[in-house]
Design an enzyme around this catalytic site. Structure first.
Site, PDB file in Angstrom:
ATOM      1  N   CYS A   1      83.597   6.438  23.268  1.00 28.58           N
ATOM      2  CA  CYS A   1      84.065   5.828  22.072  1.00 28.58           C
ATOM      3  C   CYS A   1      83.464   5.057  20.976  1.00 28.58           C
ATOM      4  O   CYS A   1      84.344   4.045  21.288  1.00 28.58           O
ATOM      5  CB  CYS A   1      85.749   6.441  21.836  1.00 28.58           C
ATOM      6  SG  CYS A   1      85.608   6.753  19.995  1.00 28.58           S
TER       7      CYS A   1
ATOM      8  N   CYS B   1      82.452  11.216  17.211  1.00 31.05           N
ATOM      9  CA  CYS B   1      83.003   9.780  16.613  1.00 31.05           C
ATOM     10  C   CYS B   1      83.716   9.990  14.908  1.00 31.05           C
ATOM     11  O   CYS B   1      83.151   9.366  14.361  1.00 31.05           O
ATOM     12  CB  CYS B   1      82.336   8.933  16.681  1.00 31.05           C
ATOM     13  SG  CYS B   1      82.859   7.234  17.551  1.00 31.05           S
TER      14      CYS B   1
END
Ligand code: FAD
Ligand code: UQ1
Length: 412
Positions: free
Chosen positions: A161, A340
């Site tokens: 991430c 994301c």
């Protein structure tokens, strides 16, 4: 010595989904999951835990509850792989044989690689949303912040991430504003990367956000040392290595360097030169051992590592593995989809979604580079259920079908 049709190593996002799918298909006694942890964490929630929007308890469930009942749970750490003999070894010395292997070990956090950091975590103001050990220190740092530098770092290594190191910075900015201390805070982002974000569409939007919020961004800077006694952090300019900046901090949020887990890295038969499981980036089959597949953060697939990507990979991987189990060859191809959710405060989010070439691949027929409340609620209120009740049961393969419907069949 035990033997299974399918052994899954790692019971995280990818491993749990895989075990659920194949144990229901192959029946009891045929699938084993090797996973040492007592608790399964929904890691994407930690961004919100750091900001005080959820608790650490909200993000975890007992492993025994999330792993499928029809799979055998071997509560051990894998220490050695032996792909020529189709077996893995666990910490207690047992050997487990397989016909097929799925590797979903995630990433290892290497906090120890930053000098002084382990000691600095014992002191106030130093925090990291990447670990259940340190995530609750983030809210404490925000609460206790009086005045000075609030520093946020992105390491010189591939991480999961890659938006998370800056999400917490935007949340912190909003927190300081809400509590009337923003004028006392100097917010600075130090990233080892040459860009703010890999996909240009969202990078452009994020540059606007930092400008508007009065945040300083230093590209190509890597955190190399923390001095808890003097409360200072040292950053190296990666383009001019002798140039080291030392800054005092009141708050320091660290994204640690990460790597493929040691037991995998040590098995060079399975990994590429960077230590990641060497799979075909489209079929997710291992490049030299056809009975081995991989998915998630530990593989060589060249995309930002996220749970959203794991969902997309899972849809491809389980179909290809089923074909190989039936004596055929893989024919489904992963497009590199990753997403994301760039949370930019306590009520907004830029929902980045893109493919292997970093071209946008958006689910909704609206401009997702804009900060939106709807996307914030999708991230905060809807994704946890998608994860617990969809993904971990092997039922969520990402939003591809939703995207097709939303774009009247005209999207990829
Ligand atoms: P993991 O889910 O990490 O699972 C790996 C498993 O392997 C673990 O259970 C571990 O215990 C086990 N394991 C490790 N070593 C061994 C061993 N030797 N033997 C056996 N088992 C072992 N993704 C998103 O899509 N959206 C987000 O908003 C988002 N935000 C994030 C924010 C933060 C702060 C973090 C930390 C992550 C975030 N992610 C997000 C990323 C996401 O959590 C990961 O990409 C995802 O969990 C990867 O799944 P995985 O199955 O590859 O690995
Ligand atoms: C997603 O599929 C996923 O996997 C479960 C996430 O992990 C938590 C995500 O954060 C996101 C954003 C997606 C993508 C889903 C949609 C509806 C955009």
């Amino acid at each position: 010595c035990k033997s299974y049709k399918l052994v899954v190593v790692g019971g995280g996002a990818g491993g749990c989904a895989t075990a659920a799918k194949f144990s229901s298909k192959l029946g009891k006694g045929n699938v084993a999951v090797i996973e040492p942890a007592d608790v399964h964490y929904y890691q994407p929630m930690w961004t919100l835990v750091g900001g005080g929007m959820k608790t650490l308890e909200n993000s975890g469930r007992p492993m025994s509850q999330v792993l499928p009942k029809k799979a055998d749970w071997i509560k051990q750490r894998v220490v050695t792989f032996d792909p020529h003999n189709n077996k893995v070894m666990t910490e207690d010395g047992s050997e487990i044989n397989y016909e097929f292997l799925v590797v979903a070990l995630g990433l290892q956090l290497n906090y120890g690689q930053i000098k002084g950091l382990p000691e600095a975590f014992e002191t106030p103001g130093v925090c990291s949303n990447y670990s259940p050990l340190y995530v609750t220190k983030t809210l404490e740092a925000l609460n206790n912040f009086k005045e000075g530098n609030a520093l946020f770092s992105f390491p010189n290594a591939p991480i999961k991430c890659p938006g998370a190191p800056q999400k917490i910075m935007y949340i912190s900015d909003h927190y300081f504003r809400k509590h009337g201390k923003r004028d006392k805070a100097n917010i600075i982002y130090f990233t080892s990367l040459p860009v703010i974000f890999a996909a240009k569409k969202y990078a452009d939007a994020l540059w606007e956000v930092v400008k508007e919020r009065d945040i300083t961004v230093n590209l190509r800077h890597n955190l190399i040392e923390v001095k808890p006694d003097t409360r200072e952090a040292m950053f190296q300019n990666l383009d001019d290595p002798d140039n080291i900046k030392t800054l005092p901090y009141e708050m320091l949020h660290v994204a640690p360097p990460m790597s493929s887990p040691d037991p995998l890295r040590q098995c060079t038969l399975l990994t590429n030169e960077t230590g990641f499981l060497d799979v075909n980036k489209n079929t997710l089959q291992h490049v030299t051992f056809p009975n081995v597949f991989g998915l998630g953060d530990c593989t060589s697939v060249p995309i930002p590592k996220t749970a959203a990507a794991v969902a997309g990979q899972f849809g491809i991987m389980h179909r290809n593995l089923s074909l190989v189990m039936a004596g055929s060859s893989p024919k489904h191809e992963y497009d590199g989809y990753t997403s994301c959710p760039l949370v930019t405060g306590y009520s907004t989010c830029i929902m980045a979604e893109f493919d292997m070439d970093f071209n946008p691949l958006e689910t909704f027929p609206i401009n997702q580079a804009k900060e939106r409340r709807t996307m914030f609620h999708l991230k905060k209120d809807m994704m946890p259920s998608v994860y617990w009740y969809g993904m971990l049961k092997g039922l969520w393969e990402g939003p591809k079908n939703m995207r097709k419907v939303m774009h009247l069949g005209m999207s990829k």
